[in-house]
Structure formats: C-alpha cells, structure tokens
Design a protein around this motif. Structure first.
Motif, PDB file in Angstrom:
ATOM      1  N   LEU A  86      64.859  17.948 -37.732  1.00  0.00           N
ATOM      2  CA  LEU A  86      65.298  16.609 -37.658  1.00  0.00           C
ATOM      3  C   LEU A  86      63.992  15.568 -37.976  1.00  0.00           C
ATOM      4  O   LEU A  86      62.865  15.955 -37.351  1.00  0.00           O
ATOM      5  N   LEU A  87      64.264  14.400 -38.275  1.00  0.00           N
ATOM      6  CA  LEU A  87      63.289  13.584 -38.157  1.00  0.00           C
ATOM      7  C   LEU A  87      63.207  12.749 -37.085  1.00  0.00           C
ATOM      8  O   LEU A  87      64.192  12.549 -36.492  1.00  0.00           O
ATOM      9  N   SER A  88      61.918  12.239 -36.495  1.00  0.00           N
ATOM     10  CA  SER A  88      62.011  11.461 -35.264  1.00  0.00           C
ATOM     11  C   SER A  88      62.724  10.438 -35.286  1.00  0.00           C
ATOM     12  O   SER A  88      62.601   9.349 -36.304  1.00  0.00           O
ATOM     13  N   GLU A  89      63.798  10.089 -34.460  1.00  0.00           N
ATOM     14  CA  GLU A  89      64.634   8.998 -34.427  1.00  0.00           C
ATOM     15  C   GLU A  89      63.891   7.556 -34.011  1.00  0.00           C
ATOM     16  O   GLU A  89      63.774   6.735 -34.541  1.00  0.00           O
ATOM     17  N   ARG A  90      62.681   7.691 -33.334  1.00  0.00           N
ATOM     18  CA  ARG A  90      62.006   6.804 -32.956  1.00  0.00           C
ATOM     19  C   ARG A  90      61.239   6.188 -34.351  1.00  0.00           C
ATOM     20  O   ARG A  90      61.275   4.939 -34.527  1.00  0.00           O
ATOM     21  N   ALA A  91      60.598   7.202 -34.881  1.00  0.00           N
ATOM     22  CA  ALA A  91      59.838   6.702 -36.264  1.00  0.00           C
ATOM     23  C   ALA A  91      60.770   6.193 -37.083  1.00  0.00           C
ATOM     24  O   ALA A  91      60.527   5.083 -37.692  1.00  0.00           O
ATOM     25  N   GLY A  92      61.826   6.706 -37.369  1.00  0.00           N
ATOM     26  CA  GLY A  92      63.104   5.973 -38.071  1.00  0.00           C
ATOM     27  C   GLY A  92      63.459   4.703 -37.742  1.00  0.00           C
ATOM     28  O   GLY A  92      63.540   3.713 -38.520  1.00  0.00           O
ATOM     29  N   ARG A  93      63.356   4.320 -36.421  1.00  0.00           N
ATOM     30  CA  ARG A  93      63.839   2.821 -36.087  1.00  0.00           C
ATOM     31  C   ARG A  93      62.523   2.130 -36.437  1.00  0.00           C
ATOM     32  O   ARG A  93      62.667   0.949 -36.767  1.00  0.00           O
ATOM     33  N   TRP A  94      61.277   2.436 -36.247  1.00  0.00           N
ATOM     34  CA  TRP A  94      60.119   1.726 -36.682  1.00  0.00           C
ATOM     35  C   TRP A  94      59.960   1.391 -38.028  1.00  0.00           C
ATOM     36  O   TRP A  94      59.858   0.347 -38.616  1.00  0.00           O
ATOM     37  N   HIS A  95      60.517   2.578 -38.940  1.00  0.00           N
ATOM     38  CA  HIS A  95      60.560   2.245 -40.408  1.00  0.00           C
ATOM     39  C   HIS A  95      61.586   1.236 -40.638  1.00  0.00           C
ATOM     40  O   HIS A  95      61.224   0.374 -41.118  1.00  0.00           O
TER      41      HIS A  95
END
Ligand code: HEM
Lengths: 645, 200
Positions: free
Chosen positions: A431-440
């Motif tokens: 899985l990709l980090s959900e937090r990083a995804g939200r920053w992106h």
C-alpha cells in the motif's frame, strides 16, 4: 460449445503443483537479456507507465524552465530560440511521450487481468511496441541535446515547418518522433481490441465488462482510426522536406491547409484518447469506494462510446460541410456543446453512485473529486472560448494555455493519479502511504490552480502564448510571478509521490489480495499477480463479479498448464470457443525495434533509409516467426494424418 | 480434499485455423489500419485536386492505359488460385494447397514485374507539382503492399513445398489470401482514380 460445470476434488498439494507448472510455462526469463525477451504484459505495462512518468518529469522540468523565464518581465533564463524549442519539446513530450503512452501502459497492465486471461493476444508485438516507444523517446531527446530539436510547436504547422522556413533537422526529428510513437500506439491498439474481443473469461458478456475495459476498447478503436492520419501526414511532411514532393507547398499546387486537416483528424481524437481511459479509471474508483454497482451502467458505457464517436463525427461533418479551417468557430461551438452531454451524463452517474452508496474517502477518491472540480472549470472556460467573438479575442493567448491545461491535467492527469494510487498496491503488493497521498493531493490541487488560474486573466489582458518574454509596462508581471510560484507546490507534490512510491517498496503495509473490497476480477488474485495471472481462471455472472460470486461459481479447468495456452471465447455471449497458444519470450522484437529505429533515423537524412531499413528489418522479422520449436507447438506440429503416415 | 465447481474446457479444439483464430482478427485490424492510411491518402489526393486550378497540370503526360489494364486482368485472375488455396487450407488438403500457391506466387511475381515497368515508364515524378506527389503517394503505398504481400506468398509457398504442411501453414495461407484480396481491392481504386479518372 457450452460446457457444463462439474465438481472436482482439489487439494493444497495439487494447487502447489499446478502453480509450479504454470510458473514454468509463463515465467519470464531472467537477467538483462531475459528482460529484453520478456513478453509478460505486466512487465511491459509497468515499463510503459514508468517510462511515461519519467517523460512526464522531464516535460515538467521543461515547464519549470519556461515558468522561470516568464516569472518576471525581461528575464534571461532562456533565449527566444531556446524558448521556442522548449515549448515544442514540452508539448510534444507531454502529448506523445507521456499522456498517451501512460494510458496505453495502464491498459496493457490491466486489461488481461480485468478480463480474466493470462496475457494479451499478441505478446511479442506488445514487447515490440514498447521498445519502439522508448527508442523514439530517446532519439527525440538525443536530437534535442545535439541542438537538432524542433521549434515549430507541437503541431508543426506548415508552411512554417517546410524546409524553406525551417532549414534544420528539427521538423524531421519531430515528424519521426510521431512515426515512432504512433507505430507503438497502433500495435497496442490492435492487441487490446483482440484481447477484449476474444479473451474475456466465460460469462463476461459485453454488458458485464468492467467500465475500464470498455474505455480501453473505445480508446483502442479511436487509435486505430486516428493515428494513421498523423503517420501519413508526418511522412508527407518529411517527403516534402527531403525528396521535394509538394503536398503542402502552395507554390507547386500543394495546400498548407491539408496539413491542418490531417493533423486535426488525429489531433482532435487525440485528446479523447487521453481522456477516455481516464474516465474509465474514474468509474472503477467510484464504484469500488461507494461500495455499490455504478448507477446507470449502460448510460456510462454509451457515453464513452458517444465521446469516442463525436471525436471523429464532428470533424468529418466539419470537413465536408464547410471550407473554413478546423479552428472555425461553429465547429468548436458544436463540439463543446455536444461533447459536454456524455461527460455530463457520466458525472451525474458518478455523483448518483456516491450519493446512494457508502463512500469511503481514500486518496484515489480524492483525486476523482479533484478531477471533477478542475474539469468543470476547464469546461466552463471551454464554453467561453466556444463563443466566436471571445475566441477571436482570446485566440493564441494564455487563456487558451490555461484552458487546455485544465482539460488535460484535470481530465487526464488527476484521474491517472487516482488510478495509480488505486492499482499500484495490486502491482507491487504494498500500500502507498495514505498520508503522503493526501499531501500529494492538496499540493497538486492548490498548486495547479495557482499556476493556471492566473493565466486566464493574463490571456484576457492580452498576453500571447509562445512568447519568450514581455515588457514591464504590460503589467503582466505580478500574475506571472504568482503562476510561476505555484510550480513550487506542483514540484513538491510530485516529490511526495515519488518518495511515497519508493518508501512503500520497503516500508509499505502489505496490500493483500484485495485491500479495497473491490468488485472486479483482478482483486481476486495475489498482489502482485503471478506470471500466469490466475491460478484458477475465474468465470463471472455479473458486472461486479467479486460482489456477487456464489460459493459454486465455477472456475475454468482444462486449459493446459504446461504451455502458454489461453481460453478463447466468443465475442457476444462470452462462451468458450477454443484454446489458443500464445507466443513466448523472444529477443527478436527487440532486434526488430533496433533495425526499425535505424531505418527511421536514416531516412531523415537520406531517402534510401526507407528501403535499407526495410531490408534490415527482414531477418529479425523472419526469425521472429520462424518455427524454432516445431515439435512443442501444436499449431506447427504435423497433423494427425501425417503423424500416422 | 475439498471439491469445487469447474467448467471443463479440455474437450475444446486447440489451434483454430479459420476466421476464429486470434491472428485472423489481428490481421483484420492491421488491414483496417493500413486501409485507413490508404483512404486518407486518397482523401488527400482529392483535396489537392479540389484546390488545384488544373488537374492534372497541362504539361503532365498521363500514364498509358495498356499496362494497368493488363495488370487489372492479372489481379482478377489471381482470385482463382487464392480461393483454391484458402479452400485447400480449410480442407487441410496439402498437395492442392502447394499447387495453387505455386501458381499464385508466379502470378504475383509477374504482377510485381509489370508494376515495375509501369512505374519506370511513368512520365512524371513525385517532385513534378502537387499532382505528381499525390499520385506517387498512392503508387508508393501500393508498391509497399504489393511487394510485402508477394514476398509473404513466396516464402509461404517455399515452406509449404518443403513440408510437412502444418496447421500454422493453413492459417498463414488464409491470412495471406485475405491480405492479397485487400491489395487487389486497393489496386482497383488506384486504377479508377489514377488511370481512368483523369481521362473522363
Ligand atoms: C503542471 C505542469 C505543467 C506546467 C507548469 C506547464 C506549463 C506550460 C507552459 C508554460 C507552456 C507554454 C506556454 C506558451 O508560452 O505558449 C505550456 C505549453 C503546453 N503544455 Fe504544459 N505545463 C504542464 C503540464 C502539461 C501537461 C500534463 C500537458 C499534457 C498532457 C501539457 C501540454 C502542453 C501543451 C500541448 C503545450 C503547448 C505547446 C505548444 O505551444 O506547442 N502541459 N505548458
């Protein structure tokens, strides 16, 4: 034939044994040479996507250079000539080396998994297509670094691109890049169409095909009818420049407008070739994360098909009904009104699905939301320029630049990122980090609007596109500075994405088979899928097979597991037809791609490159199809009658 | 041990060599692509014709009708061995397949030779005005397919004559036949547009 399901005993040992045999049959060869020989659609799809994202980054670097130059009046980052080259390189890279190939890569990776088969119909052709694409891209950038880059804009209008006005090799390089990328696109299109037509698993009738598969089918058919136009016209351009034909030379009876017709016959559908697969991804994401079958499935499918048809229909209508150039006002008015109907229908269906479902807000769904917002803004500015008086005012200004970036990034790139966050766990098992995804997500949503929203006002204030600088007294400085500063946010978002991707490889949580509780087949196999995709080839009985599977839903047995065999089904009712053997690993597609490249590049300098290239291509082509392993291939084995004799 | 429902397809035939084969469908789409290219080349021809004042230009010498008409007859004659060979493929009749393919190869080679003569006698070149460019574009595309298709037929014939004839040969013969019909079809279009139309 219609086979009758029967119950057979299975055991863990039997399954392990079968998995070993399948791996021996379908596994890719190892090592560097092995990598060049592989025909696994997953390996090739991954390569396409990674290569395309690399070109996206390179195109982004060029965009940053342009924004640095335009950040203030009279900056000296780039000269006028450099600016011309760089906007041409940026536009061509983004369209031909990023947006279209990245969608092709997603289709190559996903379509066989989504329809429940083990590889695309023509695996070696698939490998060939990738090598042609990447060699074309390398060639384009080598030419650029050798100061032979094109500077005629991404549509290389004649007469500017004729040798009289552009004596260097730039336009030839541009035209040949087109030949490379369109050849690879055509190859992909054929195998996607055939795979979808004949390799869907039992029960997956056209009505039950996942929407992304429908989108891939429409896209592939569009490629098949649109790309020949640009291959033909770019060849005609090279011939005008090289062997003195006069297709576009008005003085000798040619027509400069012919170029525009041929270019837009391709160019107009091109936008939908990027946009339609993106819509397909959005539908998959919306369905999964609302936890219910998509509302208005037939309407969504019909809209995709209608969008694909309109991409041509309007152009053809235009061509025969009027003599004004394709940029005529009535044409654009009609397009934007008509094309907005199917898009509107789809947006309505997505919202209704989310509304009546139980939406889970995840990163893929956030990107879908961003897409809808950005795309609607792009649509509004589209309606504005659709009105003729405004278009005359805004034509060739930064308003247009703002508009098409809203459409391309909104309609293509944001859904793509949603799709990447959605499917990367399947491809990597992490899985990709959900937090990083939200920053992106936030960095891009804000950054993108900071870059491109001010360009609307710059356009209204009269700032033309494709100028390398402007005077201080124009008053365009502050908005340009704002736009340029937004690029920092966009870069930060991209960095977050890359870091998240790399970190997930080592630190990511295991995805498991189905991290999203999704309805389509690919989530039923392991992550990443094995070389043969499915240990047990599934059958389906609905459009959301994993949500409706019964305990007695049969799997397919009797497809050989010791050779590369797949089940072929009938188009309309998806019932078994026959078993077919697919080609295995081979070095010859790579060798053929090299000789083709030699021919293409040679012919820029010397017309003899064409026949020489053809002759060079003959040996690898023959080797490719040569029956090396006669006895192991039933297609080539002697017939029973002869064996008896 | 546990039991599970299966759909057993092991009784299905393998390796179709008719229209149901994947390769057949692949070839159909390849020809759609090439056909689109050809059609657009014709469209370009008519576009240039429509925008020109005189077409063909006054000083251009039109191609003679003799060779193309002979070629037309020859092309039509090749339909017979093509049909026989693909029927033989359906019936897996190897000797008849080889015989018809030999006849076909010879006729196709004659067509290539005649075409060469036609091209070399043509009174104008691609650099002679847009007319020359548009005509030679059509002739060039036709040349490509004529040569490739003939080469394919000759190679297949040689392989089949060496034997043993396999299912792969049967499928390839049918696909080659389809390609050849396609070549004939576009030749007829060229005959009408390049050779006949300027005379009426
Ligand atoms: C977020 C990153 C991006 C930035 C900052 C950016 C910026 C720019 C700039 C400054 C120009 C030149 C405007 C001019 O002077 O005429 C331009 C042109 C263009 N861009 Fe982008 N762009 C980005 C992403 C994209 C993407 C993703 C695509 C396509 C999928 C794209 C396609 C184009 C095209 C086709 C042109 C026109 C080139 C020409 O005039 O020939 N851009 N972009």
């Amino acid at each position: 034939m219609t086979a009758v399901p029967t119950a057979v005993p299975t055991s863990h040992e039997e399954e392990l044994d079968r998995a070993r045999r399948l791996e021996a049959a379908w596994g890719s060869p190892h090592g560097l040479v092995g990598a060049l020989r592989t025909v696994d659609h997953k390996a090739i799809g991954r390569r396409y996507v990674l290569t395309a994202l690399t070109f996206f980054a390179i195109g982004g670097v060029l965009a940053t250079l342009m924004r640095l130059q335009l950040r203030q009046p009279g900056a000296h980052v780039l000269s006028a000539e450099q600016y011309n080259q760089i906007f041409t390189m940026h536009g061509s890279t983004m369209m031909f080396l990023f947006a279209v190939p990245v969608m092709e890569g997603m289709m190559i990776y996903l379509v066989p998994l989504l329809v429940g088969t083990r590889n695309v119909a023509f695996p070696r052709l698939n490998a060939f297509g990738y090598f042609i694409y990447v060699l074309g891209g390398i060639f384009f950038y080598v030419a650029f670094l050798l100061h032979a880059g094109p500077d005629v804009g991404w549509f290389a209008y004649t007469p500017l691109s004729l040798s009289r006005f552009s004596p260097g090799k730039g336009p030839d390089v541009w035209a040949q890049l087109i030949t490379f990328t369109e050849l690879s696109a055509l190859v992909v299109a054929v195998e996607i169409v055939v795979t979808i037509a004949r390799q869907r698993t039992v029960g997956m009738t056209p009505q039950r095909m996942p929407i992304f598969v429908w989108a891939s089918l429409v896209t592939a058919v569009m490629i098949i009818f649109a790309m020949p136009a640009i291959m033909l016209s770019s060849s005609m351009l090279i011939m005008d420049r090289l062997v003195n034909t006069h297709f576009f030379d008005v003085a000798q009876g040619g027509s400069a407008l012919l170029w525009q017709h041929l270019f837009w016959f391709f160019g107009h559908p091109e936008v939908y070739i990027i946009f339609i697969p993106a819509m397909g991804m959005v539908s998959e994401i919306v369905e999964t994360f609302s936890g219910r079958p998509i509302v208005g499935r037939p309407a969504v499918i019909a809209s995709l098909a209608a969008t694909g048809t309109l991409g041509f229909g309007l152009w053809v209508h235009h061509m025969f009904a009027t003599t004004v150039p394709p940029v005529g006002g009535s044409f654009f008015t009609a397009t934007s009104i008509l094309i907005s109907i199917p898009t509107g229908v789809q947006i309505f269906c997505w919202i209704a699905t989310l509304w009546t479902g139980r939406p889970r807000v995840t990163v893929p769904l956030l990107f879908v939301a961003a897409f809808i917002v950005v795309f609607v803004i792009g649509g509004l500015s589209g309606v504005m320029i659709a009105s003729v008086p405004l278009d005359l005012q805004l034509h060739d200004t930064f308003f247009i630049v703002a508009h098409f970036h809203y459409v391309l990034i909104g309609g293509g790139v944001l859904p793509l990122f949603g799709g990447l966050y959605y499917w990367i766990p399947k491809a990597t098992g992490r899985l990709l980090s959900e937090r990083a995804g939200r920053w992106h997500f936030w960095l891009w949503l804000i950054g993108f609007n900071v870059v491109f929203f001010p360009m609307h006002f710059l356009g209204l204030a009269g700032m033309p596109r494709r100028v390398y600088t402007y005077q201080p007294d124009t008053g365009w400085g502050p908005l340009n500075l704002l736009a340029s500063s937004g690029v920092l946010l966009v870069i930060a978002g991209a960095v977050v994405f890359v870091v998240a991707l790399l970190r997930s490889r080592t630190h990511g949580a295991a995805a498991g088979d189905d991290p999203w509780r999704a309805p389509s087949l690919e989530w039923g196999t392991s992550s990443p899928p094995p070389s043969y995709n499915y240990l047990d080839l599934p059958t389906v009985r609905s459009a959301v097979p994993r949500w409706t599977a019964h305990a007695d839903q049969p799997v397919i047995a009797g497809v050989r597991d010791d050779v590369r065999e797949v089940l072929v089904t009938r188009f309309a009712d998806a019932q078994p037809d026959h078993r077919a053997r697919l080609a295995g690993p081979s070095i010859w597609p790579f060798v053929l791609a090299i000789t083709t490249t030699v021919g293409f590049i040679w012919s820029i300098f010397d017309p003899w490159g064409v026949p020489i290239g053809l002759i060079l291509c003959a040996p690898p082509l023959i080797a490719w199809f040569w029956p090396w392993t006669r006895e192991r291939d039933p297609r080539r084995a002697p017939l029973a009658s002869e064996a008896a004799a | 041990m546990s039991a599970r429902a299966v759909l057993d397809v092991s009784a299905l035939p393998t390796a179709e060599h008719g229209r149901r084969a994947l390769v057949w469908l692949g070839q159909v789409w390849m020809l759609v692509i090439e056909g689109t290219m050809f059609a657009l080349a014709f469209a370009s021809y008519f576009y240039l014709r429509a925008t020109a004042d005189v077409w063909p230009p006054a000083n251009v010498e039109l191609p003679g009708l003799a060779i193309p008409t002979v070629m037309l007859a020859l092309f039509l004659a090749t339909i017979v061995p093509t049909r026989i060979s693909s029927r033989a493929a359906d019936e897996e009749d190897a000797p008849r397949l080889v015989r018809s393919m030999v006849v076909l190869s010879v006729l196709e080679l004659v067509a290539v030779a005649l075409w060469w003569v036609y091209l070399s006698r043509l009174g104008f070149r691609w650099y002679d005005y847009a007319y020359g460019s548009a005509v030679w574009l059509l002739l060039g595309i036709h040349t490509f397919h004529l040569v490739v298709s003939t080469a394919e037929t000759v190679v297949l014939t040689t392989l089949a004559a060496r034997g043993p004839v396999t299912r792969g040969h049967y499928l390839a013969t049918k696909i080659d036949g389809m390609y050849w019909y396609w070549v004939i079809g576009w030749f007829i279009a060229i005959y009408l547009v390049v050779d006949l139309l300027p005379r009426v």
